[in-house]
Design a protein around this motif. Structure first.
Motif, short mmCIF file in Angstrom:
data_model
loop_
_atom_site.label_atom_id
_atom_site.label_comp_id
_atom_site.label_asym_id
_atom_site.label_seq_id
_atom_site.Cartn_x
_atom_site.Cartn_y
_atom_site.Cartn_z
N GLN A 24 -2.68 3.12 -1.32
CA GLN A 24 -2.38 3.32 0.09
C GLN A 24 -0.93 2.98 0.42
O GLN A 24 -0.47 3.23 1.52
CB GLN A 24 -3.31 2.46 0.95
CG GLN A 24 -4.77 2.68 0.63
CD GLN A 24 -5.69 1.88 1.53
OE1 GLN A 24 -5.57 1.87 2.74
NE2 GLN A 24 -6.65 1.19 0.93
N VAL A 28 -3.54 -4.43 3.14
CA VAL A 28 -4.82 -4.27 3.82
C VAL A 28 -5.48 -5.63 3.99
O VAL A 28 -5.22 -6.56 3.22
CB VAL A 28 -5.80 -3.35 3.03
CG1 VAL A 28 -5.24 -1.95 2.87
CG2 VAL A 28 -6.16 -3.94 1.68
N LYS A 37 -6.19 -1.07 7.17
CA LYS A 37 -4.86 -0.84 6.64
C LYS A 37 -3.85 -1.32 7.69
O LYS A 37 -3.97 -1.01 8.87
CB LYS A 37 -4.72 0.67 6.42
CG LYS A 37 -3.43 1.13 5.82
CD LYS A 37 -3.59 2.61 5.49
CE LYS A 37 -2.26 3.25 5.17
NZ LYS A 37 -2.46 4.66 4.76
#
Ligand code: SF4
Ligand code: SF4
Lengths: 91, 387
Positions: A24, A28, A37
């Motif tokens: 990502q 997170v 996130k």
């Protein structure tokens, strides 16, 4: 907005973890059966909530790092939102 | 989530259904009707490879479920590897098979959280629904979970037989000091679809139960988080099943079949990939199974022209197939579906029943019977005349 005492100290609530996720490309918050996130400013603040630093230390640190002033309201806003979500806990 | 529905970059969740073996017999179990044979289960090394490959793809939450995952002797090994790889590790258990030494071993392995399922707050009802004397053990396990400092989710599948006990159930959760409570209304596929007449609640029951859940949410918001999701049968809106096909969830069945949703094995017309034959990178990105309902190109009217399609993804594919015979149809739970009648009829039909059928318990004997009958899961409702 709740007003928080700048001398108080916060850390991740039990059962929560903060980690950087390669896929990502973001930090997170992980907790039972869920994950959020974080954007850059949120992760900059939450990573400094280490259960040792006071809010005012965090504010000063961020102001120096980013060469900015008056980040106090941003920090307090995010920390109170994180408290409402149950991600942080007062030490 | 801001990325487009048709560009799923990575899964966030790996649901590892490590075994279908389970000492309980819940009539709403989400496992497939035919269950599976233990001899076909993946070995430890296979699971370790699956964990590594899914983590590399991006999965950050690991759910260890089943069946009853504690039936696997290598569970501690899987937890330790999951944690080492950086997963947040969740154990989803009925509590059967847990004791203090095991809960300590799991903690040492790095287990982050335990979800304990209950059938009800009352031992008689709990044990009736579970098909076994398990209530006292569940209570012991819930206390062990807390005394060993795990965050605890209590999961209770809600239906006609326990919705009226909402207050008592939430009081039990408070007493056990749960951190989260999931009041999961039964989802009607698999065993729950076979038992739909037995399980479907009335609208009044649901409304009362929901009001109590909201009351507790307000009153105890500093002590525990309560999730109550209204079942799609009563809403006229389908649920955003799995948050979109092949978008967030990657589920692995005990025999290694990879599924975008743990109920997807029932869908006809395509083959689901198996981790014994392919790596997860290919399975997630390229396999026909994971691409079948990705994005929107498969949608029919009314979904294809609907402005909610990014929110609900057309609903559940399995439900669409099971209730309409067409896996690409709009989920009939949606009030805009031309087949929405089948849902309304089912609700009305069960509300009018004077005598409820006996539940078909989820056990090996019944699974073997379904296997021998070569029962199409779709038949489980089609053979019951609706009204
Ligand atoms: S729902 Fe019940 S029968 Fe099914 S796996 Fe869970 S505990 Fe076992
Ligand atoms: S018509 Fe399709 S996309 Fe629109 S709300 Fe119903 S199921 Fe969702």
């Amino acid at each position: 907005m709740t007003t928080l005492d700048v001398d108080s100290i916060y850390g991740l609530a039990p059962g929560h973890r903060l980690q950087f996720e390669e896929a990502q490309q973001a930090w997170v918050v992980l907790y039972p059966e869920g994950m959020v996130k974080l954007n850059e400013s949120a992760s900059d603040i939450l990573r400094r909530c280490d259960g040792k630093a006071t809010l005012s230390t965090i504010v000063t640190d961020l102001e120096q790092t980013y060469d900015q002033v008056e980040l106090r309201d941003d920090v307090i806003g995010l920390v109170s939102a994180a408290l409402d979500q149950g991600w942080l806990k007062k030490r | 989530m801001t990325e487009k529905a048709d560009t799923p970059l990575y899964p966030l969740w790996l649901l590892a259904e490590v075994t279908y073996s389970c000492p309980l017999q819940c009539p709403y179990c989400s496992n497939p009707l035919m269950l599976g044979e233990r001899s076909k289960e993946l070995q430890t090394e296979d699971w370790l490879r699956v964990l590594a490959e899914a983590r590399k793809l991006g999965a950050a939450q690991l759910g260890l479920s089943g069946g009853e995952p504690l039936m696997r002797k290598d569970l501690e090994i899987l937890v330790a590897e999951g944690r080492r790889l950086g997963y947040y590790t969740n154990l989803l258990t009925s509590g059967i098979g847990m004791d203090e030494s095991r809960i300590i071993a799991l903690k040492e392995a790095g287990l982050d959280h335990i979800q304990v399922s209950f059938q009800a707050d009352d031992s008689g009802l709990n044990d009736l629904l579970a098909g076994s004397d398990s209530f006292a053990q569940k209570q012991r396990v819930a206390r062990l979970v807390k005394s060993h400092d795990y965050p605890m989710v209590l999961n209770i599948v809600m239906h006609r037989h326990n919705l009226d006990r909402m207050r008592e159930i939430l009081d039990m959760a408070l007493e056990l000091d749960a951190d989260y409570v999931e009041l999961a209304n039964a989802q009607y596929y698999g065993w729950a679809l076979v038992n739909r007449d037995y399980l479907l609640p009335t609208r009044e029951q649901l409304q009362q139960a929901e009001a109590i859940a909201h009351e507790y949410q307000d009153r105890y918001k500093d002590r525990m988080k309560i999730y109550f999701v209204v079942p799609d049968y009563f809403e006229g809106r389908p649920k955003p099943c799995m948050n979109g096909w092949g978008r967030v969830f990657l589920s692995i069945a005990p025999d290694g079949t990879a599924l975008p949703c743990h109920a997807a094995a029932d869908l006809p017309g395509f083959e689901l990939p198996n981790v014994r034959d392919h790596d997860l990178d290919w399975i997630w990105k390229d396999s026909p199974g994971f691409n079948r309902f990705r994005g929107e190109s498969w949608m029919q009217e009314p979904c294809s022209g609907c402005d909610k399609r990014q929110e609900c993804f057309g609903g559940c594919r399995c439900q669409a197939y099971l209730l309409t015979g067409d896996a690409e149809a709009t989920d009939p739970a949606c009030s805009m579906s031309p087949r929405h009648r089948v849902i309304l009829d089912a609700v009305q039909h069960s509300a009018q029943l004077k005598v409820l059928p006996d539940p078909v318990m989820r056990n090996k004997r019944n699974a073997v019977r379904f296997r021998e009958e070569k029962r199409d899961p779709q038949q489980s409702c089609a053979d019951k005349p609706v009204v």
